[in-house]
Design a protein around this motif. Structure first.
Motif, short mmCIF file in Angstrom:
data_model
loop_
_atom_site.label_atom_id
_atom_site.label_comp_id
_atom_site.label_asym_id
_atom_site.label_seq_id
_atom_site.Cartn_x
_atom_site.Cartn_y
_atom_site.Cartn_z
N ALA A 1 45.26 43.98 38.58
CA ALA A 1 44.53 43.19 39.10
C ALA A 1 44.79 41.86 39.08
N LYS B 1 45.68 41.90 43.21
CA LYS B 1 44.87 42.15 44.52
C LYS B 1 43.78 41.08 44.71
N ASP B 2 44.08 40.59 43.37
CA ASP B 2 42.64 39.47 42.80
C ASP B 2 43.54 38.30 43.52
N SER B 3 44.72 37.74 43.31
CA SER B 3 45.42 36.34 43.22
C SER B 3 47.12 36.98 43.69
#
Length: 367
Positions: free
Chosen positions: A143, A146-148
């Motif tokens: 996660a 993907k996000d940061s």
């Protein structure tokens, strides 16, 4: 009294000054001396202390009070949420897991911040909890990526830098000891990355004490090197022969001339012999290979001798450098030179571009 800031207690019957929830501010300042006078003034300068006078600006103190009260409120909310979660899992999940599956706590950004850093000071995480912190990051790695992704890259960079620093510290510690070749071989086998720094191209560890040639029908007489490496790009193999850091590199040849020591020339002869036998017996080695030599080739095998430390005097360094530069198909590297390469890599990884310095008035909790 009306001119006092809203976050200070104005009623003398209630204490006049800092309220009970802000008591950590005066009690912390009181730790400077037995008698301290606190002056609250204007401007945006950072706090100062001189001659028992602690000077702090109203703006700085206001931000401090707000931040501390925010911490208190946040912990109260977190405690309430955790109690609800604990009650659910202990009372409902325990009797009917299908209809009441266990709830997992959600870790807020503020909680992570407080776990890791408050006021630029790294958290001292107990040893028993470090594995849990690592697992927490690992479980959320996908996660985060993907996000940061930049956050994950920074984390990896910091881990690699810390690992490299620890490796350098262990290397320096061992250099200060009188260890034999066997101890050094064990150290390099546990830290194979260090050996890759002996080459000019990216190199991968293949095997320790590899067999290169010479077994007779009785099974005896085999020749072994200390380490076998291969180029990451071409697969070209390389042999490394390890001698102790205390090995002599030079010996008197004439009254005013130093020459290579028998230990140095012997190590060179030894690894060159291993190189020759590796080339001539390569076909048989590949034929009987169990997968160890996958992606390896003998285009032009490199040979490295790691031995001794650089001569202390400039007069002795000249014959040593002159001698090793004329060698063919072999590299002679000293232990302190290998350490210098590790330090250079560490400095390159930790170097930061010159940036504008932060304002002195910036409170530490806003870093």
């Amino acid at each position: 009294m009306e001119s006092l800031p809203d976050w200070l207690e104005r009623n003398p019957l209630n204490g006049l000054g800092f309220t009970s929830q802000d008591r950590f501010i005066p009690t912390t300042i009181a730790g400077l001396a037995r008698r301290v006078v606190v002056i609250i003034g204007g401007g945006d300068a950072p706090p100062s202390f001189e001659d028992d006078l602690y000077v702090i600006t109203e703006l700085y103190l206001k931000q401090l009070v707000r931040s501390m009260r925010s911490i208190s409120s946040r912990h109260q909310r977190q405690a309430r949420t955790q109690k609800q979660l604990f009650a659910h899992n202990a009372l409902l999940t325990s009797v009917d897991r299908e209809n009441f599956p266990p709830r997992k706590p959600k870790v807020s950004a503020e909680m992570i911040f407080e776990m890791v850093k408050i006021g630029r000071v790294s958290a001292d995480i107990p040893k028993a909890a470090r594995r849990n912190v690592i697992n927490l990051v690992a479980d959320n790695a996908q996660a985060i990526a993907k996000d940061s992704p930049e956050t994950l890259y920074e984390l990896v960079s910091r881990i690699e830098t810390a690992t490299l620093q620890e490796m350098i510290s262990k290397y320096e510690e061992k250099l200060g000891q009188d260890l034999n070749e066997t101890k050094w071989q064990s150290f390099f086998e546990a830290n194979t990355f260090i050996l890759s720094m002996a080459f000019a191209v990216p190199t991968i560890f293949v095997r320790a004490t590899p067999y290169v040639h010479g077994k007779r029908v009785t099974g005896h007489g085999g020749k072994y090197s200390d380490f076998l490496m291969r180029g990451q790009g071409t697969g070209n193999v390389a042999l490394i022969e390890i001698k102790a850091p205390g090995t002599k590199l030079l010996t008197p040849y004439r009254s005013e001339q130093q020459g290579p020591s028998p230990e140095l020339t012997g190590a060179i002869t030894q690894v060159l012999g291993q190189r020759r036998r590796l080339i001539t017996g390569w076909a048989n080695l590949k034929l009987d290979d169990d997968g160890t030599l996958k992606d390896t080739e003998v285009y032009s095998p490199q040979a490295v001798v790691l031995i001794g430390t650089l001569p202390a005097s400039k007069l002795d360094r000249e014959p040593f450098e002159t001698f090793r530069q004329v060698l063919k198909d072999i590299t002679v590297l000293t232990f302190d030179e290998l350490l210098a390469r590790l330090k250079y890599l560490h400095d390159a990884l930790t170097a930061t571009p010159i940036a504008k310095a932060p304002s002195d008035s910036a409170p530490p909790w806003q870093s």
